[in-house]
Scaffold this motif. Structure first.
Motif, PDB file in Angstrom:
ATOM      1  N   LYS A  91      46.473  45.944  46.814  1.00 40.53           N
ATOM      2  CA  LYS A  91      47.659  45.554  47.571  1.00 40.53           C
ATOM      3  C   LYS A  91      48.573  46.760  47.801  1.00 40.53           C
ATOM      4  O   LYS A  91      49.012  47.020  48.922  1.00 40.53           O
ATOM      5  N   TYR A  92      48.839  47.489  46.733  1.00 41.86           N
ATOM      6  CA  TYR A  92      49.679  48.676  46.842  1.00 41.86           C
ATOM      7  C   TYR A  92      49.059  49.700  47.788  1.00 41.86           C
ATOM      8  O   TYR A  92      49.753  50.326  48.591  1.00 41.86           O
ATOM      9  N   GLY A  93      47.762  49.861  47.680  1.00 48.17           N
ATOM     10  CA  GLY A  93      47.068  50.822  48.532  1.00 48.17           C
ATOM     11  C   GLY A  93      47.205  50.469  50.003  1.00 48.17           C
ATOM     12  O   GLY A  93      47.487  51.328  50.836  1.00 48.17           O
ATOM     13  N   LEU A  94      47.035  49.207  50.319  1.00 47.90           N
ATOM     14  CA  LEU A  94      47.154  48.772  51.713  1.00 47.90           C
ATOM     15  C   LEU A  94      48.582  48.957  52.216  1.00 47.90           C
ATOM     16  O   LEU A  94      48.807  49.404  53.346  1.00 47.90           O
ATOM     17  N   LYS A  95      49.537  48.642  51.368  1.00 49.31           N
ATOM     18  CA  LYS A  95      50.935  48.818  51.762  1.00 49.31           C
ATOM     19  C   LYS A  95      51.265  50.286  51.991  1.00 49.31           C
ATOM     20  O   LYS A  95      51.996  50.639  52.927  1.00 49.31           O
ATOM     21  N   ALA A  97      37.796  46.458  55.944  1.00 51.36           N
ATOM     22  CA  ALA A  97      36.620  46.266  55.098  1.00 51.36           C
ATOM     23  C   ALA A  97      36.323  47.527  54.286  1.00 51.36           C
ATOM     24  O   ALA A  97      36.007  47.447  53.092  1.00 51.36           O
ATOM     25  N   ASP A  98      36.462  48.677  54.926  1.00 48.28           N
ATOM     26  CA  ASP A  98      36.145  49.923  54.231  1.00 48.28           C
ATOM     27  C   ASP A  98      37.182  50.254  53.165  1.00 48.28           C
ATOM     28  O   ASP A  98      36.841  50.718  52.073  1.00 48.28           O
ATOM     29  N   VAL A  99      38.429  50.043  53.487  1.00 42.51           N
ATOM     30  CA  VAL A  99      39.481  50.287  52.496  1.00 42.51           C
ATOM     31  C   VAL A  99      39.307  49.360  51.295  1.00 42.51           C
ATOM     32  O   VAL A  99      39.370  49.788  50.143  1.00 42.51           O
ATOM     33  N   MET A 100      39.044  48.109  51.598  1.00 47.05           N
ATOM     34  CA  MET A 100      38.866  47.128  50.526  1.00 47.05           C
ATOM     35  C   MET A 100      37.714  47.507  49.599  1.00 47.05           C
ATOM     36  O   MET A 100      37.813  47.347  48.385  1.00 47.05           O
ATOM     37  N   ARG A 101      36.641  47.984  50.167  1.00 50.96           N
ATOM     38  CA  ARG A 101      35.484  48.334  49.333  1.00 50.96           C
ATOM     39  C   ARG A 101      35.821  49.459  48.368  1.00 50.96           C
ATOM     40  O   ARG A 101      35.347  49.481  47.234  1.00 50.96           O
ATOM     41  N   VAL A 102      36.643  50.391  48.836  1.00 49.88           N
ATOM     42  CA  VAL A 102      37.008  51.517  47.983  1.00 49.88           C
ATOM     43  C   VAL A 102      37.992  51.088  46.893  1.00 49.88           C
ATOM     44  O   VAL A 102      37.852  51.468  45.733  1.00 49.88           O
ATOM     45  N   LEU A 103      38.967  50.285  47.256  1.00 47.70           N
ATOM     46  CA  LEU A 103      40.003  49.932  46.289  1.00 47.70           C
ATOM     47  C   LEU A 103      39.612  48.742  45.428  1.00 47.70           C
ATOM     48  O   LEU A 103      39.838  48.725  44.220  1.00 47.70           O
ATOM     49  N   GLU A 104      39.023  47.752  46.052  1.00 45.63           N
ATOM     50  CA  GLU A 104      38.780  46.480  45.362  1.00 45.63           C
ATOM     51  C   GLU A 104      37.347  46.349  44.858  1.00 45.63           C
ATOM     52  O   GLU A 104      37.077  45.596  43.951  1.00 45.63           O
TER      53      GLU A 104
END
Lengths: 137, 137
Positions: free
Chosen positions: A7-11, A76-83
């Motif tokens: 969440k923080y990363g996306l923000k 999708a790519d951001v999520m895979r890296v962070l989550e």
DNA sequence: GTAATTCCTATTAAATCGATAGGATTAATG
DNA sequence: CATTAATCCTATCGATTTAATAGGAATTAC
């Protein structure tokens, strides 16, 4: 549940996208503005840089900046890296596949079938949304 | 990630649905057949009974049976009981809503918007699939 | 050379998860 | 009525993960 990290990363990415064109954005600025613990954010930014979403400049007046256009950064790519995996079970994950201990044959597994549908629909959304969409440009 | 609890619960329900019409199904039988630790399954079955999906019969020749038709048991409802919220952030949850600490105004939050889309698509799948679909009747 | 920033590794506290323990209760059966 | 077989219930445990912090090294602007 989405981790705070993600969440923080996306923000943070959204914040940087909105500040684009100017100087690098500093962690302290994001941290204050988005109510994210600074040291925690530091480690997240590091991850995002190492995985190729952000560039950085060290020292005074340093900070972070986007490497790609917001429209080219898929959620999708951001999520895979962070989550980690987007799928809810490893046995339907495209990028993090793992066999389940309890299933002799996953094609017989009722949960498997359901989770493929969930994955496909989630992926549709996460591939369709880019940082541009999130930052409302 | 889907918890083992939920996965085991769904498998157990599927197993019972497939055995329907006969006597109550015993934990030991499900446990062996689906490779689920028996004591763990015991606690899951208890949850499913207390939340109204299963009925039980105690003592010798006892076991569990479905209370409703498989076609009337939506995956969304089972998931909420076993896994908790379907939404990935509490601030977009329909049944478990909670405000986020870090967001002064959630309508301004980029993550919020994205997660509403994810939730809606996940819900579509989970409402559309019933135990009948899972057990392939 | 000083201040401001990212970089890096390690550590910690709390929460959650998966599983187990140990018996209490209930019902069928002979 | 005794035995056996099942659910019921509460508590606990160990491992893992998560969220966050600590403490300094390296780099850069001025």
């Amino acid at each position: 549940m989405l981790s705070k990290k993600t969440k923080y990363g996306l923000k943070a990415l959204t914040f940087i996208a909105k500040s684009e064109g100017e100087a690098p954005v500093q962690i302290s600025e994001i941290s204050k503005s988005e109510n994210i613990p600074q040291k925690f954010l530091e480690s997240i930014m590091l991850t995002l840089r190492k995985s190729g979403f952000l560039g950085s400049k060290k020292g005074k007046h340093g900070g972070y900046y986007l490497i790609k256009e917001p429209s080219q950064i898929k959620m999708a790519d951001v999520m895979r890296v962070l989550e980690g995996p987007i799928a809810m079970v490893p046995c339907v994950s495209l990028n993090f596949y793992e066999k389940c201990d309890d299933c002799p044959d996953e094609h017989e597994c009722s949960v498997h079938k359901l989770m493929i549908q969930v994955r496909d629909n989630t992926l549709k959304v996460l591939r369709n949304n880019t940082l541009e969409d999130l930052s409302g440009i």
